[in-house]
Design a protein around this motif. Structure first.
Motif, PDB file in Angstrom:
ATOM      1  N   ARG A 196       6.011  -8.240   5.333  1.00 27.19           N
ATOM      2  CA  ARG A 196       6.558  -7.353   6.370  1.00 27.19           C
ATOM      3  C   ARG A 196       8.091  -7.332   6.382  1.00 27.19           C
ATOM      4  O   ARG A 196       8.695  -6.394   6.904  1.00 27.19           O
ATOM      5  CB  ARG A 196       6.050  -7.775   7.754  1.00 27.19           C
ATOM      6  CG  ARG A 196       4.534  -7.919   7.883  1.00 27.19           C
ATOM      7  CD  ARG A 196       3.815  -6.603   7.613  1.00 27.19           C
ATOM      8  NE  ARG A 196       2.420  -6.679   8.031  1.00 27.19           N
ATOM      9  CZ  ARG A 196       1.408  -6.975   7.225  1.00 27.19           C
ATOM     10  NH1 ARG A 196       1.637  -7.252   5.949  1.00 27.19           N
ATOM     11  NH2 ARG A 196       0.167  -6.999   7.675  1.00 27.19           N
ATOM     12  N   HIS A 199       0.838  -1.202   0.000  1.00 25.24           N
ATOM     13  CA  HIS A 199       0.000   0.000   0.000  1.00 25.24           C
ATOM     14  C   HIS A 199       0.871   1.250   0.000  1.00 25.24           C
ATOM     15  O   HIS A 199       1.902   1.301   0.671  1.00 25.24           O
ATOM     16  CB  HIS A 199      -0.910   0.011   1.233  1.00 25.24           C
ATOM     17  CG  HIS A 199      -1.920   1.127   1.239  1.00 25.24           C
ATOM     18  ND1 HIS A 199      -1.625   2.400   1.709  1.00 25.24           N
ATOM     19  CD2 HIS A 199      -3.199   1.168   0.813  1.00 25.24           C
ATOM     20  CE1 HIS A 199      -2.694   3.163   1.587  1.00 25.24           C
ATOM     21  NE2 HIS A 199      -3.668   2.435   1.043  1.00 25.24           N
ATOM     22  N   THR A 240       3.234  -5.727   1.615  1.00 25.14           N
ATOM     23  CA  THR A 240       2.452  -6.917   1.956  1.00 25.14           C
ATOM     24  C   THR A 240       3.305  -7.919   2.720  1.00 25.14           C
ATOM     25  O   THR A 240       2.849  -8.532   3.685  1.00 25.14           O
ATOM     26  CB  THR A 240       1.896  -7.555   0.674  1.00 25.14           C
ATOM     27  OG1 THR A 240       1.103  -6.584  -0.022  1.00 25.14           O
ATOM     28  CG2 THR A 240       1.055  -8.770   0.981  1.00 25.14           C
ATOM     29  N   PHE A 275       3.628   0.602   2.822  1.00 20.83           N
ATOM     30  CA  PHE A 275       3.427  -0.553   3.709  1.00 20.83           C
ATOM     31  C   PHE A 275       3.458  -1.818   2.854  1.00 20.83           C
ATOM     32  O   PHE A 275       2.540  -2.076   2.065  1.00 20.83           O
ATOM     33  CB  PHE A 275       2.093  -0.454   4.457  1.00 20.83           C
ATOM     34  CG  PHE A 275       1.946  -1.500   5.521  1.00 20.83           C
ATOM     35  CD1 PHE A 275       2.496  -1.314   6.778  1.00 20.83           C
ATOM     36  CD2 PHE A 275       1.267  -2.687   5.263  1.00 20.83           C
ATOM     37  CE1 PHE A 275       2.368  -2.288   7.759  1.00 20.83           C
ATOM     38  CE2 PHE A 275       1.138  -3.662   6.239  1.00 20.83           C
ATOM     39  CZ  PHE A 275       1.694  -3.454   7.491  1.00 20.83           C
ATOM     40  N   TRP A 304      -0.181  -2.849  10.371  1.00 21.48           N
ATOM     41  CA  TRP A 304      -1.094  -2.191   9.435  1.00 21.48           C
ATOM     42  C   TRP A 304      -1.927  -1.132  10.156  1.00 21.48           C
ATOM     43  O   TRP A 304      -2.156  -0.046   9.618  1.00 21.48           O
ATOM     44  CB  TRP A 304      -1.985  -3.230   8.776  1.00 21.48           C
ATOM     45  CG  TRP A 304      -3.152  -2.648   8.033  1.00 21.48           C
ATOM     46  CD1 TRP A 304      -4.460  -2.652   8.420  1.00 21.48           C
ATOM     47  CD2 TRP A 304      -3.114  -1.973   6.774  1.00 21.48           C
ATOM     48  NE1 TRP A 304      -5.248  -2.023   7.481  1.00 21.48           N
ATOM     49  CE2 TRP A 304      -4.447  -1.596   6.458  1.00 21.48           C
ATOM     50  CE3 TRP A 304      -2.092  -1.648   5.888  1.00 21.48           C
ATOM     51  CZ2 TRP A 304      -4.768  -0.912   5.287  1.00 21.48           C
ATOM     52  CZ3 TRP A 304      -2.422  -0.968   4.714  1.00 21.48           C
ATOM     53  CH2 TRP A 304      -3.743  -0.601   4.424  1.00 21.48           C
ATOM     54  N   GLU A 337      -6.593  -4.566   5.280  1.00 24.73           N
ATOM     55  CA  GLU A 337      -5.353  -4.274   4.551  1.00 24.73           C
ATOM     56  C   GLU A 337      -5.583  -4.401   3.052  1.00 24.73           C
ATOM     57  O   GLU A 337      -6.273  -5.302   2.584  1.00 24.73           O
ATOM     58  CB  GLU A 337      -4.245  -5.230   4.999  1.00 24.73           C
ATOM     59  CG  GLU A 337      -2.893  -4.963   4.351  1.00 24.73           C
ATOM     60  CD  GLU A 337      -1.800  -5.863   4.892  1.00 24.73           C
ATOM     61  OE1 GLU A 337      -0.755  -5.986   4.202  1.00 24.73           O
ATOM     62  OE2 GLU A 337      -1.981  -6.441   5.986  1.00 24.73           O
ATOM     63  N   TYR A 356       0.120   2.004  10.723  1.00 25.16           N
ATOM     64  CA  TYR A 356       0.389   2.695   9.458  1.00 25.16           C
ATOM     65  C   TYR A 356      -0.845   3.435   8.943  1.00 25.16           C
ATOM     66  O   TYR A 356      -0.793   4.620   8.628  1.00 25.16           O
ATOM     67  CB  TYR A 356       0.883   1.675   8.432  1.00 25.16           C
ATOM     68  CG  TYR A 356       0.855   2.144   6.995  1.00 25.16           C
ATOM     69  CD1 TYR A 356       1.864   2.945   6.488  1.00 25.16           C
ATOM     70  CD2 TYR A 356      -0.185   1.767   6.142  1.00 25.16           C
ATOM     71  CE1 TYR A 356       1.841   3.372   5.169  1.00 25.16           C
ATOM     72  CE2 TYR A 356      -0.216   2.182   4.832  1.00 25.16           C
ATOM     73  CZ  TYR A 356       0.799   2.986   4.343  1.00 25.16           C
ATOM     74  OH  TYR A 356       0.767   3.403   3.029  1.00 25.16           O
TER      75      TYR A 356
END
Length: 513
Positions: free
Chosen positions: A363, A288, A361, A359, A378, A306, A381
């Motif tokens: 991590r 994102h 997908t 952000f 998430w 998300e 953020y």
């Protein structure tokens, strides 16, 4: 009672050999007999004639006894490994591999025909040391998302491309070492950018040829990646028609190179292909992005699920994994049109700075160190409060968004408000001759100059009267008395308000409530 003095002793002949009989010879008794016996024994052992003295103490002492027999060999001292079982376990491990010498710069390309591109330089066999955070294996390229976020929205006039004269001798050994000693935010990439601008897209035949042409002159992986990053800005435009129509189709590196159009997935895919052909390790990351059309959620809003709408890259540059966004670095959407504008901030951002608007997908691609707060969730953020509006010149003037204060979009009236701005790097100059005049414009049109503070930036404390409403803007003076205002003294500017012609540009904006 005094002891009697004995007369001198006469020489006594050696005794005759004992007769072969079983008759016991009585042992002489008394002091005199014992002394005589000792003297006779001595003479018998050493028959050499010696002068006699008056005192018996002058008799030569007996020789020392023979040394004792040599003892057996002492037991062996146990080794350090036998005494310390842990050490034995450590010593049993195989030794680390020897360090690999620094790879030599690539040889000049051989002369080949025009139809055949020169061979690519061989990949270095050395593997730079990775940071403590483990990077996952390369992920397969996902299908394109229904919508991709192209770019953070900026409200500013169109950026004019600077003219940079390329100096062929700029990449000397001395310059290379000085670059390596500085941080990436202070790195002078002017020669790299000028080199990358010499290969227009319509003159490029293949991705492999372009990768070689862009990166062959440079030894540093950071400079190789920067050449690709800048070339994408110069030659690939955002595909506005596909984005606004929702007709986004999958793309490959070759199709993006041929068309010159892409959304964020196309930028990231072409960057990955060029980097790999140049011998770099690069990954495409999806997730994102807080770009075009993004608005912070109001306080108290439930956390949305998300989602993924953007793509960027993770690249290993000179032993350090870094995150870059070549799409946001190439230009911006202004309403329904695309404006080409170079934004190098998306090449030099730290993972913590990058993560404010990206952000992933997966991590693992956050790369945020523990000292910087570690990975974020998430919820952290997407629910982050809205910050002030930041214009493009804030980045071009090398200011750091994370340290802009106040950090929220709204400012309360009826009290003192402190404003802070800081350069992206502590090595950047704060001298008057190297900067512009920065000031705060309040809703009542009061202008307050920001002055250099002890923490390494610029600050101003301003009282905002109760009931004051409107926009509060941070600006910098661009021209003064029809001249460039860089190096203008703040006091001179303050005393010339309303008397001299001047102009300024916005850096950031807040709402007074």
């Amino acid at each position: 009672m005094s002891r009697p003095v004995l007369p001198p002793r006469r020489s006594v002949p050696a005794p005759p050999p004992a007769p072969e009989s079983s008759i016991e010879v009585p042992t002489p008794t008394g002091i005199a007999a014992r002394i005589a016996s000792l003297q006779l024994d001595q003479i018998a052992r050493n028959p050499v004639e010696r002068p006699q003295s008056k005192r018996a103490s002058t008799i030569e002492k007996a020789p020392p006894p023979p040394p004792p027999p040599r003892k057996s060999q002492p037991p062996a001292i146990p080794s350090r490994a036998e005494r310390d079982p842990n050490l034995a376990r450590l010593l049993s491990r195989p030794p680390p591999p020897p360090p690999v010498p620094k790879s030599q710069p690539p040889p000049p390309p051989p002369v080949v025909s025009k139809d055949q591109p020169p061979p690519l330089p061989a990949r270095s066999v050395s593997t730079p040391s990775l940071p403590p955070r483990r990077l996952p294996p390369r992920l397969p390229t996902p299908p394109p998302e229904p919508e991709y976020d192209p770019e953070p929205e900026y409200e500013e006039p169109e950026y004019e491309e600077p003219e940079v004269e390329y100096a062929e001798e700029a990449h000397s050994d001395e310059g290379y070492h000085s670059q390596q000693e500085s941080c990436i935010k202070c790195w002078d990439f002017s020669a790299v950018d000028a080199h990358a601008a010499q290969f227009p897209r319509h003159t490029v035949s293949t991705v492999a040829q372009l990768a070689y042409d862009l990166t062959a002159p440079f030894e540093s992986e950071t400079e190789k990646a920067r050449a690709i990053f800048y070339w994408l800005h110069c030659n690939i435009a955002y595909d506005c028609d596909s984005f606004f129509s929702g007709n986004i189709s999958g793309s490959t590196a070759d199709s993006t190179l041929r068309s010159g159009l892409a959304v964020c997935d196309g930028y990231a895919g072409l960057f990955t292909s060029l980097a790999e052909h140049a011998g770099l390790q690069a990954h495409k990351v999806t997730g994102h992005g807080k770009g075009f059309g993004y608005a912070a959620l109001p306080p108290g809003t439930p956390c949305p699920p998300e989602s993924s709408n953007h793509a960027w890259n993770c690249v290993l540059m000179d032993g350090e994994w870094r995150l870059i966004d070549s799409c946001w670095g190439a230009g911006a959407l202004m309403g329904s049109s695309y404006t080409k504008r170079f934004a190098p901030v998306w090449f030099i951002s730290t993972p913590a700075e990058f993560g404010k608007r990206h952000f992933p997908t997966d991590r693992s691609y956050q790369l945020i160190a523990d000292e910087d707060g570690g990975p974020v969730s998430w919820e952290q953020y997407i629910l982050e409060p809205e910050g002030p509006m930041v214009y493009g010149d804030f980045d071009t003037q090398n200011f750091l968004r994370d340290l802009l204060q106040p950090a929220t979009a709204e400012i309360r009236s009826g009290g003192w408000v402190t404003f802070h701005i800081f350069k992206q790097c502590e090595h950047m100059s704060r001298e008057v001759q190297d900067n512009y005049v920065y000031f705060i414009n309040a809703p009542d049109d009061t202008k307050t100059t920001l002055l250099v503070n002890a923490e390494g930036g610029w600050s101003a404390n301003i009282y905002m009267p109760r009931g004051l409403k409107g926009d509060v803007s941070l600006n910098f003076v661009t021209s003064f008395d029809n001249r460039d205002a860089k190096g203008l003294d703040p006091q001179t500017w303050k005393g010339s308000l309303g008397r001299k012609a001047m102009a300024w540009q916005g850096l950031a904006k807040w709402r007074m409530v």
